[in-house]
Design an enzyme around this catalytic site. Structure first.
Site, PDB file in Angstrom:
ATOM      1  NE  ARG A 121      -4.208  -2.174   2.020  1.00  0.00           N
ATOM      2  CZ  ARG A 121      -4.092  -3.314   2.767  1.00  0.00           C
ATOM      3  NH1 ARG A 121      -3.076  -3.234   3.534  1.00  0.00           N
ATOM      4  NH2 ARG A 121      -5.032  -4.134   2.505  1.00  0.00           N
ATOM      5  CE  LYS A 143      -0.729  13.538 -14.809  1.00  0.00           C
ATOM      6  NZ  LYS A 143      -1.237  13.806 -16.294  1.00  0.00           N
ATOM      7  CD  GLU A 185       7.173  16.123 -22.752  1.00  0.00           C
ATOM      8  OE1 GLU A 185       6.579  17.281 -22.168  1.00  0.00           O
ATOM      9  OE2 GLU A 185       6.311  15.175 -22.931  1.00  0.00           O
ATOM     10  CE  LYS A 227       5.317  16.925 -14.678  1.00  0.00           C
ATOM     11  NZ  LYS A 227       5.722  15.906 -15.452  1.00  0.00           N
ATOM     12  CD  GLU A 237      -4.570  16.069 -15.556  1.00  0.00           C
ATOM     13  OE1 GLU A 237      -5.294  15.469 -16.709  1.00  0.00           O
ATOM     14  OE2 GLU A 237      -3.226  15.731 -15.852  1.00  0.00           O
ATOM     15  NE  ARG A 242       0.391  16.444 -13.129  1.00  0.00           N
ATOM     16  CZ  ARG A 242       1.198  15.708 -12.289  1.00  0.00           C
ATOM     17  NH1 ARG A 242       0.715  15.775 -10.908  1.00  0.00           N
ATOM     18  NH2 ARG A 242       2.101  15.118 -12.670  1.00  0.00           N
ATOM     19  CG  ASN A 246      -2.093  16.137 -20.417  1.00  0.00           C
ATOM     20  OD1 ASN A 246      -1.361  15.410 -20.088  1.00  0.00           O
ATOM     21  ND2 ASN A 246      -3.102  16.428 -19.480  1.00  0.00           N
ATOM     22  CG  HIS A 249       1.305  14.956 -23.886  1.00  0.00           C
ATOM     23  ND1 HIS A 249       1.837  16.060 -23.697  1.00  0.00           N
ATOM     24  CD2 HIS A 249       2.071  14.070 -23.248  1.00  0.00           C
ATOM     25  CE1 HIS A 249       3.309  16.038 -23.324  1.00  0.00           C
ATOM     26  NE2 HIS A 249       3.518  14.740 -22.893  1.00  0.00           N
ATOM     27  CG  HIS A 253      -0.560  10.041 -25.512  1.00  0.00           C
ATOM     28  ND1 HIS A 253      -1.258  10.328 -24.396  1.00  0.00           N
ATOM     29  CD2 HIS A 253       0.719  10.014 -25.459  1.00  0.00           C
ATOM     30  CE1 HIS A 253      -0.207  10.419 -23.166  1.00  0.00           C
ATOM     31  NE2 HIS A 253       0.752  10.391 -24.247  1.00  0.00           N
ATOM     32  CG  HIS A 267       6.094  10.359 -24.897  1.00  0.00           C
ATOM     33  ND1 HIS A 267       4.826  10.322 -25.218  1.00  0.00           N
ATOM     34  CD2 HIS A 267       6.540  11.223 -24.180  1.00  0.00           C
ATOM     35  CE1 HIS A 267       4.374  11.093 -24.320  1.00  0.00           C
ATOM     36  NE2 HIS A 267       5.427  11.796 -23.761  1.00  0.00           N
TER      37      HIS A 267
END
Length: 369
Positions: A121, A143, A185, A227, A237, A242, A246, A249, A253, A267
Site C-alpha cells: 500500500r 504520475k 518537452e 512543472k 489534475e 495541471r 498535456n 499529448h 498519443h 514519445h
C-alpha cells in the site's frame, strides 16, 4: 547545481539538477536509505552506462546494491512487467519505510513508481532520470502508470518520489534523436506558459542540444520549475491547471498509438508534432493567427523534430486518429478536453471540441505535403 523544491503541502521534495549527481547519490539520498541493501530498478542500457557510478557511490556509503534490470522500451510498462517487479521487491523484503531507486528514462520511472505506489500500500522511491525527457517531465510530479491494450498510461497512480537527482552528465550518452525528443518537452513549457522562455529557447536551443553546460542547466531547471509550480497548484489534475501540461499529448498519443508505440515515433517526437497540430487547430478555431501557429512549427522544425503530419505517411484517416483519442484517460462524460493556445506562451483547456471536427482537420493535415 540547482535545487528546485516541489511543494505539496507537507510532502515536499527536492529536484537536484547538475553534474556528477550519481557520484553523490549515496550522500544526497542518505535520508532515504534505512538498510545496508539498496534496491535499484534500472533500464538495461542505463545500467550499462551508469550503473557502476551509482553502485560505487552507494558502496562508498556502506551499502550493497540489488539490481533489477528492465528491458528498454514501452513494452516493459505492462501488467507482466509490473507483476514481475513487485514479486522481486517482495522477495527482497522491501518494507513500507524503504525507498527503491529508479535509474533510467521515463519507462523505468513510471514502472518503478507504480510498483512502489501499490507495494504494501505504498513505499518510497527515488528518481534518477538519465534522459532529458525524464528529467524535465516524467520524473517530477508523481504520475506513474503502465500501458494496456486499450492505450498508454491508462492504469496507474499518483505517487510522488521522495527525491529526484537529474544528473546532466548522463545526457551525453543519449543518441541525438532521443535527446531531441526530450527537448520537445522543454520547448513545451515555453509554448504553454512562458513566452520569454520560448524566445530564449529560440535563441539558445542549439546550445542546449549541444549540451553546453550553462544553457543546458538553465533549460532543465526552468522546465522543472515550471512543472513544479503547476503540480503544486493541481497535483491530481482536478482543477484543470495541471492538464495544461498535456499540450501536444492528445494528438501525440493518437499518433503513437497509430504507429504501434514503436521506434517509428518516439514519445517526445509525438509531443512535438502534437504541439504543432494543437497550434494549427487553435488557428482553425480562430484562437490564434496562422503566424503564431507557424512560429510553433518553426521552433519544432529547427530542433530537428517532426513538424508535418503528412511526413509520417500514415495509412489512416482523421477518423481513425480521432478514434484513438476516445481511449484517452482524460475523457470525461464522453467529452475530451483539448489543450489549445490563445497565444504562444498561453495555453488553455477547451472542453467543447468536436472530435468529428478534429478528424476533419486531421484529414487536411494528412494530405498536406
Amino acid at each position: 547545481m540547482a535545487v528546485i523544491p516541489v511543494d505539496l503541502s507537507g510532502r515536499e521534495y527536492d529536484v537536484h539538477v547538475g553534474r556528477d549527481l550519481l557520484e553523490g547519490a549515496g550522500r544526497l539520498a542518505r535520508n532515504f536509505i534505512r538498510k545496508q541493501m539498496v534496491c535499484v530498478v534500472a533500464d538495461e542500457r542505463a545500467h550499462e552506462l551508469h550503473g557502476r557510478r551509482l553502485e560505487t557511490a552507494l558502496m562508498e556509503q556502506g551499502h550493497d546494491v540489488a539490481w533489477y534490470l528492465v528491458p528498454s522500451g514501452e513494452a516493459s510498462k505492462s501488467w507482466n512487467g509490473l507483476a514481475q517487479l513487485c514479486e522481486w521487491l517482495l522477495d527482497k523484503e522491501v518494507e513500507r519505510g524503504d525507498h527503491v531507486f529508479a535509474l533510467g528514462g521515463g519507462v523505468v520511472g513510471d514502472l518503478t513508481g507504480f510498483a512502489c505506489a501499490i507495494l504494501k500500500r505504498g513505499c518510497g522511491f527515488v528518481q534518477l532520470p538519465t534522459t532529458l525527457l525524464a528529467q524535465v517531465d516524467s520524473s517530477v510530479g508523481g504520475k506513474t502508470a503502465i500501458n494496456t491494450r486499450a492505450g498508454k498510461n491508462l492504469v496507474g497512480a499518483f505517487h510522488q518520489p521522495s527525491l529526484v537527482l537529474a544528473d546532466l552528465g548522463t545526457l551525453a550518452t543519449l543518441p541525438p534523436r532521443e535527446l531531441r525528443a526530450g527537448y520537445a518537452e522543454v520547448l513545451k513549457y515555453g509554448v504553454l506558459g512562458d513566452r520569454a522562455f520560448f524566445d530564449w529557447l529560440s535563441a539558445n536551443g542549439p546550445a542546449v542540444l549541444s549540451l553546453e553546460e550553462q544553457p543546458l542547466e538553465y533549460a532543465v531547471s526552468m522546465s522543472i520549475a515550471a512543472k513544479a509550480r503547476i503540480v503544486a497548484e493541481d497535483e491530481r489534475e482536478t482543477s484543470g491547471r495541471r492538464a495544461l501540461l498535456n499540450l501536444g499529448h492528445t494528438f501525440g498519443h493518437a499518433l503513437e498509438a497509430e504507429t504501434g508505440f514503436s521506434d517509428r515515433l518516439l514519445h517526445g517526437e509525438g509531443v512535438a508534432l502534437g504541439m504543432v497540430l494543437a497550434a494549427r487547430y487553435s488557428a482553425r478555431m480562430g484562437m490564434i493567427g496562422d503566424a503564431d501557429a507557424d512560429l510553433v512549427a518553426q521552433a519544432v522544425a529547427t530542433a530537428g523534430l517532426p513538424h508535418d503530419l503528412a511526413d509520417l505517411a500514415l495509412d489512416c484517416d482523421g477518423q481513425k486518429l480521432a478514434a484513438h483519442m476516445r481511449h484517452d484517460k482524460k475523457m470525461d462524460a464522453g467529452t475530451l478536453p483539448f489543450v489549445l493556445l490563445e497565444a504562444v506562451g498561453k495555453a488553455v483547456l477547451k472542453r467543447d471540441v468536436s472530435l468529428d471536427d478534429v478528424a476533419a482537420f486531421l484529414d487536411g493535415q494528412l494530405r498536406v505535403a
